[in-house]
Design a protein around this motif. Structure first.
Motif, PDB file in Angstrom:
ATOM      1  N   VAL A 172       0.777  -1.267   0.088  1.00  0.00           N
ATOM      2  CA  VAL A 172       0.060   0.046  -0.095  1.00  0.00           C
ATOM      3  C   VAL A 172       0.786   1.125  -0.048  1.00  0.00           C
ATOM      4  O   VAL A 172       0.417   2.232  -0.407  1.00  0.00           O
ATOM      5  CB  VAL A 172      -1.095  -0.074   1.090  1.00  0.00           C
ATOM      6  N   GLY A 173       2.031   1.353   0.512  1.00  0.00           N
ATOM      7  CA  GLY A 173       2.822   2.304   0.415  1.00  0.00           C
ATOM      8  C   GLY A 173       3.600   2.491  -0.759  1.00  0.00           C
ATOM      9  O   GLY A 173       3.465   2.114  -1.852  1.00  0.00           O
ATOM     10  N   ALA A 174       5.041   2.970  -0.903  1.00  0.00           N
ATOM     11  CA  ALA A 174       5.994   3.251  -1.895  1.00  0.00           C
ATOM     12  C   ALA A 174       6.388   1.907  -2.624  1.00  0.00           C
ATOM     13  O   ALA A 174       6.542   1.070  -1.649  1.00  0.00           O
ATOM     14  CB  ALA A 174       7.036   4.081  -1.618  1.00  0.00           C
ATOM     15  N   VAL A 175       6.228   1.874  -3.933  1.00  0.00           N
ATOM     16  CA  VAL A 175       6.793   0.419  -4.490  1.00  0.00           C
ATOM     17  C   VAL A 175       7.996   0.597  -5.121  1.00  0.00           C
ATOM     18  O   VAL A 175       8.318   1.696  -5.753  1.00  0.00           O
ATOM     19  CB  VAL A 175       5.518  -0.013  -5.614  1.00  0.00           C
ATOM     20  N   VAL A 176       9.019  -0.193  -4.741  1.00  0.00           N
ATOM     21  CA  VAL A 176      10.388  -0.147  -5.329  1.00  0.00           C
ATOM     22  C   VAL A 176      10.461  -0.940  -6.302  1.00  0.00           C
ATOM     23  O   VAL A 176      10.201  -2.111  -6.638  1.00  0.00           O
ATOM     24  CB  VAL A 176      11.410  -0.585  -4.254  1.00  0.00           C
ATOM     25  N   LEU A 177      11.039  -0.564  -7.423  1.00  0.00           N
ATOM     26  CA  LEU A 177      11.388  -1.104  -8.704  1.00  0.00           C
ATOM     27  C   LEU A 177      12.525  -0.964  -9.156  1.00  0.00           C
ATOM     28  O   LEU A 177      13.732  -0.159  -8.860  1.00  0.00           O
ATOM     29  CB  LEU A 177      10.381  -0.360 -10.085  1.00  0.00           C
ATOM     30  N   LEU A 269       7.825  -5.552 -13.222  1.00  0.00           N
ATOM     31  CA  LEU A 269       6.964  -5.346 -13.962  1.00  0.00           C
ATOM     32  C   LEU A 269       5.443  -5.681 -13.132  1.00  0.00           C
ATOM     33  O   LEU A 269       4.417  -4.985 -13.554  1.00  0.00           O
ATOM     34  CB  LEU A 269       6.760  -5.696 -15.658  1.00  0.00           C
ATOM     35  N   ASP A 270       5.292  -6.903 -12.877  1.00  0.00           N
ATOM     36  CA  ASP A 270       4.179  -7.166 -12.252  1.00  0.00           C
ATOM     37  C   ASP A 270       3.970  -6.322 -11.102  1.00  0.00           C
ATOM     38  O   ASP A 270       2.780  -6.067 -10.927  1.00  0.00           O
ATOM     39  CB  ASP A 270       4.374  -8.748 -11.518  1.00  0.00           C
ATOM     40  N   ARG A 271       5.001  -5.793 -10.213  1.00  0.00           N
ATOM     41  CA  ARG A 271       4.719  -4.996  -9.309  1.00  0.00           C
ATOM     42  C   ARG A 271       4.094  -3.650  -9.879  1.00  0.00           C
ATOM     43  O   ARG A 271       3.271  -3.079  -9.185  1.00  0.00           O
ATOM     44  CB  ARG A 271       5.930  -4.517  -8.296  1.00  0.00           C
ATOM     45  N   LEU A 272       4.603  -3.321 -10.788  1.00  0.00           N
ATOM     46  CA  LEU A 272       4.401  -1.818 -11.510  1.00  0.00           C
ATOM     47  C   LEU A 272       2.608  -2.014 -11.968  1.00  0.00           C
ATOM     48  O   LEU A 272       1.911  -0.973 -11.720  1.00  0.00           O
ATOM     49  CB  LEU A 272       5.118  -1.456 -12.510  1.00  0.00           C
ATOM     50  N   ALA A 273       2.393  -3.263 -12.262  1.00  0.00           N
ATOM     51  CA  ALA A 273       0.945  -3.342 -12.855  1.00  0.00           C
ATOM     52  C   ALA A 273       0.073  -3.185 -11.728  1.00  0.00           C
ATOM     53  O   ALA A 273      -1.145  -2.811 -12.048  1.00  0.00           O
ATOM     54  CB  ALA A 273       0.863  -4.892 -13.383  1.00  0.00           C
TER      55      ALA A 273
END
Length: 286
Positions: A172-177, A269-273
């Protein structure tokens, strides 16, 4: 043949499998589910091969019923899943009896649900895939209320026994890519590259399956103008003349003239989706 009656859709609903790679020479992008891991998991939960077609549902609101008893599973985004009013939950296989209504609520975490039914969605294929390409307009039409979808025959494998360890709800917070160097990194300044790696970025509400536009500091271009069009890949970060970065996704054009200064690691990329509009993303060296 089993059939699904779609009684409501809420957000956009598309038929997606793992896509149609190998047709860039025809001007056709791979397309396919944006969260490929979630689709593969949903399929495995109901005993399907990973690549069977399912439904990609933005934010929830999908309601359907089957004319026969059916196994289904919901992964990707995290929210309420109900059968005939009783909670069954996401990330697990559930059996619905003929005529019982299934309702997927608004996502509490993440953006895109992936829904698999045992046997897969059996829509006609285009270039070997049942995926909808929203840019090219090929593949099954977007799914609206009143649509009836065919379900394929059950696979030979059984529905496996899996526990809650299979559940990985989106953050729910910042997502690291993860971020890889791009072929045209020299088209922006060193300060721009540093800002790309060090700044917090917000995913724009104007993002879609073609690309995720990022809101943050303008990235200063060292070289003005555009390139002769070059092939693109999923995860490529293009920077416009105004310094706006966009991450290209599954339905992207197969060529583009904006410089690609970095590439999101395919493993990210799955996380970004699953990143919602307004949610923060940060990049780290992959």
């Amino acid at each position: 043949m089993t059939r699904l009656r779609i009684d409501g859709t809420g957000g956009r609903v598309l038929v997606q499998d793992l896509g149609r790679p190998g047709f860039a020479h025809l001007g056709v992008a791979p397309s396919g589910a944006l969260d490929r891991g979630a689709l593969a998991l949903a399929n495995r939960l109901v005993g399907n091969p990973d690549g069977f077609a399912g439904l990609e549902v933005v934010l929830g609101g999908l309601r359907f019923a089957s004319d026969r008893d059916l196994w289904f599973a919901v992964t990707g985004a995290w929210g309420s899943v109900r059968v005939a009013g009783r909670e069954v939950g996401p990330y697990r296989a559930a059996r619905v009896r003929a005529g019982e209504p299934v309702e997927i609520g608004t996502a509490q975490r993440g953006l895109r649900y992936l829904v698999a039914v045992r046997g897969g969605i059996d829509e006609p294929t285009t270039l070997g895939s049942r995926s909808r390409d929203t840019l090219a307009g090929i593949g099954p039409e977007p799914v609206d209320a009143g649509r009836v979808l065919a379900v394929g025959p059950e696979p030979a494998t059984s529905v496996p026994l899996l526990d809650d360890d299979a559940a990985y709800p989106p953050p729910v917070g910042a997502v690291v890519l993860g971020l890889l160097p791009g072929p045209r990194a020299d088209w922006v300044t060193d300060a721009a590259l540093a800002a790309l790696h060090e700044s917090g970025w917000r995913v724009s509400a104007s993002s879609d399956r073609v690309g995720a536009r990022l809101e943050g500091p303008a990235l200063e271009r060292r070289v003005a103008g555009e390139l002769v069009s070059e092939p693109t890949v999923a995860g490529a970060i293009q920077v416009t003349g105004a310094g706006v970065p966009t991450v290209l996704l599954a339905d992207r054009p197969v060529t583009g003239g904006y410089p690609v200064v970095a590439i999101v690691d395919p493993a990210s990329l799955d996380r970004l989706a699953q990143v919602r509009p307004g949610q923060e993303v940060r990049f780290r060296h992959a």
